[in-house]
Every structure is written in structure tokens, then in C-alpha cells.
Design a protein around this motif. Structure first.
Motif, short mmCIF file in Angstrom:
data_model
loop_
_atom_site.label_atom_id
_atom_site.label_comp_id
_atom_site.label_asym_id
_atom_site.label_seq_id
_atom_site.Cartn_x
_atom_site.Cartn_y
_atom_site.Cartn_z
N ARG A 1 -4.25 0.25 -2.67
CA ARG A 1 -3.21 0.49 -1.54
C ARG A 1 -2.14 1.49 -2.67
N ARG B 1 3.10 -6.70 3.61
CA ARG B 1 3.71 -6.16 4.51
C ARG B 1 4.19 -7.07 5.29
N SER C 1 9.54 -9.27 4.42
CA SER C 1 8.03 -8.93 3.95
C SER C 1 7.47 -10.33 3.86
N LEU D 1 0.94 -4.86 11.77
CA LEU D 1 1.44 -4.53 10.72
C LEU D 1 2.43 -3.63 11.41
N SER E 1 4.44 1.21 6.99
CA SER E 1 5.35 2.14 6.65
C SER E 1 5.56 2.62 5.46
#
Ligand code: ZN
Length: 427
Positions: free
Chosen positions: A206, A347, A394, A424, A427
Motif C-alpha cells: 500500500r 486502516r 484505526s 472501510l 483515506s
């Protein structure tokens, strides 16, 4: 070859090279790293201003010795490159011992150990030797002294390995590359950083990852001064050094104190079941000093095992290949990979059924999860994730609040996300 064998082989191969803050030793080292990881190598010319510093002349050395008048080498650079004070100016002459001894340095307390000394910014010369070697000198004799070195306009060299991820947000991992034949400080840090880069190169990412291999202090400062515009993309970072000895892990927090990287290391170490310590940031140590200087202020911590200056072998010939343990290198690598895995997976989610507890049984979330404490822990994790997934916590926040391992919280979130209960937050 397994990663532990590759790390040990790399350290063994790099060990004999005479590195300093400039010169061919660093180039040779980076060329070896480039055999296994993509590495961009940059040269910063002598005289270049890098923040408050100026790149010095480049230092290279071919040979050095002290001979008695029969021609016997008493101190020989070819046998151990620590024998010459790094950045020693060139010299070739015969001199009486009384004059020579002003330039001889030993390590107190360990008569067989040779200390490591540098004189980067103050032109001088010197030899490092053991106390036993010093005892062989005749105070009334003369000696032939040679330092076949050069100090010329050239450049400082650093290397950078960039692994792009799904997002341009970066994790910065840094290791200094300026020490000669010293294994724990700093070859262990280089070896673990290379192994991390190799592992991440073939993994889904990621984050983007940037590995910096630069000479200590002035190298990191050079990299920072030439990459200032990129620094805003650095979300997390850590320096790797002294990660091969047998001590437990010490993590030094970033200047932010509770940055996500600090909390990630704290969490992984706390749940590792292994001895470890976490210390606060201090403006002393390795290149976290530069990354955490007030005008840079990145969330960069430092992972080490023994802390610099606190182990007797530090900066002596006893920091040799035997001092670094394969099992410690592997453990350091595994802890780093776990921290990175946590950062990758940390996340934020949203509970889509926040009014009252949703009915988990009818969605099959209470079934088939083993028995006893594992099952109980998983159920607790489901409840914690549901309760704190309000869009502002988170998974690491939840793990910390629940006192549960991150992996357990992540498993619960995955199970909930497979239903209609959790989604989710992008962001
Ligand atoms: Zn050092």
C-alpha cells in the motif's frame, strides 16, 4: 538461499571494505547492494553546501603501516583497516617513538582490542592499535610510518532504493554506510535493510518504501537537503543500526513520541513476548538525529538491539563477524516485517449498524472459531471493533484500547467486513 544466510553472507562480504564518509569504500559497498536491490546512486561533489555543512574532500586509502627499522610491519592496515584513523592525511617518514606515540590510540581495559577512530573534519593522522601491540614498541627507537592515503576533490556517495506502492505516501528506512570493518555497527543495519527491501520488492504494497544508504550524519544531511520536497510524503520511518548482537530489541521513539511508527513498534514488541525496551527520543545516536531535527521533524524512530556506546565491543575490533548472531538478524528482520505489516493493514472502518449491538449469531460470526480462550478473544475483538469503528479509530487504536494483539483485531475486522456490518473508510 534463505534470508538469514543472505544477510550473513552480505555482512561477511562487506566486512573487509574500508568505508568512510566519502571514498571508494562506500561506492564498492553500494555496488554490492545493487546486485540484489534496485539502487540509485548519487554523488554530491566536494564543496557542496548541504544545510549547515559542506561536503569535504574525498578520502581514499591504499595502504598504511608502522615498520621497525628492520622493515617488519608492527601495525598493518592490510590486516585490519581499523588501524588507521579514518581520514588520516598522507604521510611517509621516519620518526622517534616519542613523537609517534602522540598519534597512537588504544582501547582501555581490553588489551587485545583495537579502537575505531575518525578525524573527518580536523586534518590529522593517527593509528589505532591494541595495548598489547603498543607494549611491543621500544620507547627509544625510531619507526617508519606510512599512510598512503589521498584527500582530493571528489564527492560523497549515497544510495537510494525506491519501491513504489499503491499510494505515494512513503515509509523511510535508513542505514548508515560509513564504518570500516565493524559488523554490528553498522553492517547489521545494512543487511537487515537490504533483506527488508528484498522482501518488500515482491510483496503487495500500500505504501511506497524508500531505503536510504548514506554515510552517517553528513550523508543523511546531504540526502535530506537534496530531497526536501519529497519529505512531505514520508508518513513513517525508522533507522536500523546495531541489529545483529544478542541483546533484546531497543526501540527509540521519534521526536513525535506517539507517532504511528512509535506505536506500531511498541505494540509489536509488547506482544512479541521477548525482552525489549522502548526509550524516548534524544538528540544523540544515529541518523534519527537528522530526520528528527526540528526543521525536518519526520516521524522516524530507531531500531537497534544493543544501544551504541553501551556495549564494550562498540567501535572496537571486537565488533567483528563473531559478534553478530544469525538468529538476532532474523529476529530483527521479522520484527521489522511485523511492524511494516501493521502499518500496511492499519486502516479505519465504520460500523454500519451502530445502534445497539448488531446480532452476530445470525451472521455466523460466533461459529467455528475453536474453543476456550482463542474463541473468547475473537468474540471480544469483534465487539471492540464494532464499538470503536466510528470512523475515527484505526485498528491499532482499537488493539491498544482492547489490549489485544493487532492480528486478532485485524482478523475480527476482516470477518465483520465480509458481512454488511463493517466498511472501510477510504483515506
Ligand atoms: Zn558507529
Amino acid at each position: 538461499m534463505h534470508s538469514v544466510d543472505r544477510m550473513s553472507a552480505l555482512i561477511t562480504r562487506l566486512f573487509p571494505i574500508c568505508r568512510s564518509i566519502t571514498g571508494n569504500g562506500v561506492r564498492e559497498t553500494l555496488a554490492i547492494l545493487r546486485e540484489t536491490i534496485p539502487l540509485q546512486i548519487d554523488e554530491v561533489p566536494t564543496g557542496t553546501k548541504v544545510f549547515d555543512w559542506t561536503i569535504p574532500r574525498e578520502w581514499n586509502i591504499r595502504d598504511a603501516y608502522i615498520k621497525d627499522t628492520t622493515g617488519k610491519r608492527l601495525i598493518d592496515f592490510q590486516k585490519l583497516n581499523l588501524h588507521v584513523v579514518s581520514y588520516s592525511t598522507p604521510l611517509r617518514c621516519r620518526m622517534p617513538f616519542v613523537e609517534l606515540k602522540e598519534h597512537l590510540f588504544t582501547s582501555a581495559g581490553n588489551p587485545d582490542w583495537v579502537p575505531y577512530r575518525t578525524s573527518y573534519y580536523n586534518e590529522s593522522w593517527g593509528f589505532c592499535l591494541s595495548e598489547n601491540q603498543l607494549a611491543q614498541f621500544d620507547p627509544n627507537a625510531e619507526y617508519d610510518v606510512c599512510i598512503d592515503s589521498s584527500l582530493k576533490d571528489g564527492s560523497l556517495t549515497y544510495g537510494e532504493c525506491f519501491l513504489p506502492g499503491e499510494t505515494p505516501e512513503e515509509v523511510l528506512i535508513s542505514s548508515h554506510v560509513c564504518h570500516p570493518s565493524l559488523a554490528n555497527d553498522n553492517l547489521s543495519g545494512i543487511a537487515v535493510a537490504v533483506a527488508l527491501a528484498e522482501a518488500l520488492a515482491t510483496a503487495p504494497r500500500r505504501y511506497s518504501y524508500r531505503f536510504v544508504f548514506a554515510p552517517g550524519s553528513i550523508g543523511a544531511i546531504s540526502w535530506l537537503s537534496r530531497n526536501e520536497e519529497r519529505l512531505q510524503m514520508v508518513r513513517h520511518g525508522f533507522v536500523l543500526t546495531c541489529v545483529g548482537d544478542s541483546a533484546g530489541i531497543t526501540y527509540k521513539r521519534s521526536r513525535h513520541f506517539k507517532a504511528e511508527i512509535d506505536r506500531a513498534f511498541l505494540h509489536i514488541l509488547r506482544h512479541s513476548g521477548e525482552p525489549h525496551q522502548v526509550v524516548n527520543f534524544s538528540p544523540y545516536g544515529y541518523d534519527e538525529r537528522q530526520y528528527c531535527s526540528p526543521g525536518i521533524d519526520l516521524p522516524v524512530g530507531c531500531m537497534m538491539r544493543s544501544v551504541h556506546g553501551t556495549f564494550p565491543e562498540y567501535h572496537t575490533s571486537a565488533d567483528n563477524l563473531d559478534f553478530v548472531r544469525p538468529e538476532s538478524l532474523v529476529n530483527s528482520l521479522e520484527q521489522c516485517l511485523q511492524v511494516i505489516n501493521l502499518l500496511e493493514l492499519n486502516r479505519t472502518y465504520l460500523n454500519n449498524s451502530p445502534k445497539g449491538e448488531p446480532q452476530l449469531g445470525k451472521r455466523g460470526l460466533y461459529q467455528g472459531l475453536g474453543d476456550g480462550s482463542t474463541r473468547r478473544q475473537h468474540e471480544l475483538a469483534l465487539l471492540w471493533v464494532l464499538n470503536l469503528s466510528d470512523g475515527s479509530h484505526s485498528l491499532l487504536d482499537i488493539a491498544e484500547e482492547a489490549g489485544l494483539p493487532f492480528a486478532t483485531i485485524k482478523d475480527a475486522a476482516d470477518a465483520l467486513a465480509r458481512t454488511d456490518l463493517l466498511s472501510l473508510v477510504q483515506s
